[in-house]
Design an enzyme around this catalytic site. Structure first.
Site, PDB file in Angstrom:
ATOM      1  CG  ASN A  53      -2.273   6.769   4.086  1.00 51.83           C
ATOM      2  OD1 ASN A  53      -3.477   6.745   3.846  1.00 51.83           O
ATOM      3  ND2 ASN A  53      -1.639   5.769   4.681  1.00 51.83           N
ATOM      4  N   GLY A  88     -14.658  -0.080  12.026  1.00 53.28           N
ATOM      5  CA  GLY A  88     -14.338   0.359  13.382  1.00 53.28           C
ATOM      6  C   GLY A  88     -13.170  -0.366  14.026  1.00 53.28           C
ATOM      7  CE1 TYR A 123      -3.701   2.530   0.589  1.00 57.71           C
ATOM      8  CE2 TYR A 123      -2.238   3.405   2.273  1.00 57.71           C
ATOM      9  CZ  TYR A 123      -3.355   3.529   1.471  1.00 57.71           C
ATOM     10  OH  TYR A 123      -4.126   4.664   1.537  1.00 57.71           O
ATOM     11  CE1 TYR A 128      -3.173   7.294  13.096  1.00 54.71           C
ATOM     12  CE2 TYR A 128      -2.129   8.059  11.080  1.00 54.71           C
ATOM     13  CZ  TYR A 128      -2.369   7.057  12.001  1.00 54.71           C
ATOM     14  OH  TYR A 128      -1.798   5.826  11.832  1.00 54.71           O
ATOM     15  CB  VAL A 153      -7.609  -2.531   9.551  1.00 57.01           C
ATOM     16  CG1 VAL A 153      -8.817  -3.437   9.347  1.00 57.01           C
ATOM     17  CG2 VAL A 153      -7.531  -2.046  10.990  1.00 57.01           C
TER      18      VAL A 153
END
Length: 152
Positions: free
Chosen positions: A121, A92, A23, A128, A84
């Site tokens: 990103n 979540g 990624y 954040y 994730v």
């Protein structure tokens, strides 16, 4: 369910680390072996800890951290990797993992938490921002590889 990572999780964690590297457009940068990774987390002198998100005996995300010392701030938790897996994003899980890391920093009395995020990103930056995290302008990352160190 969120729990501390265990030695048996290392292979899956490395798979997720590689997914993160892809990624971040740097899969060739992942050079750590499973043996070195396992020893660094669970050997005689462990240097990292992690929380994993597990569901039905499968790990779908993790947050790996260690403690660093700042001469300006004191002991701070450094979040090295936080991912994730793609098909589980938006459920979540990232929030639960991140807030578990924040809880760890509170429980241990650390003077804060730090991490890096790539400037392109946007999904991570937006995540954040929900926590009012500050980003620092004007700092560049510097490093020497093992090969460079050996040549000096």
């Amino acid at each position: 369910m969120i729990r501390y990572a265990e030695e048996r999780d290392c292979e899956r964690l490395l798979e997720l680390i590689y997914e993160l590297a892809v990624y971040e457009k740097a899969p060739e940068e992942v050079t750590v072996s499973l043996e070195e990774f396992r020893a660094a987390g669970f050997g005689a002198n462990p240097v990292w800890k992690a929380f994993v998100y597990e569901e039905h005996d499968n790990i779908y995300g993790f947050a790996l951290y260690y403690i660093r010392y700042s001469t300006w701030k004191g002991c701070r938790l450094y979040l090295e990797d936080f991912i994730v897996t793609e098909q589980y994003r938006g459920k979540g899980i990232g929030t639960k993992l991140f807030e578990r890391v924040i809880q760890e920093a509170k429980e241990k009395g650390y003077q804060g938490m730090v991490w890096q995020v790539l400037d392109w990103n946007e999904p991570a930056l937006n995540f954040y921002r929900k926590y009012a995290a500050e980003t620092e302008a004007g700092w560049l990352n510097a490093s020497l590889s093992k090969k460079q160190i050996l040549l000096i």
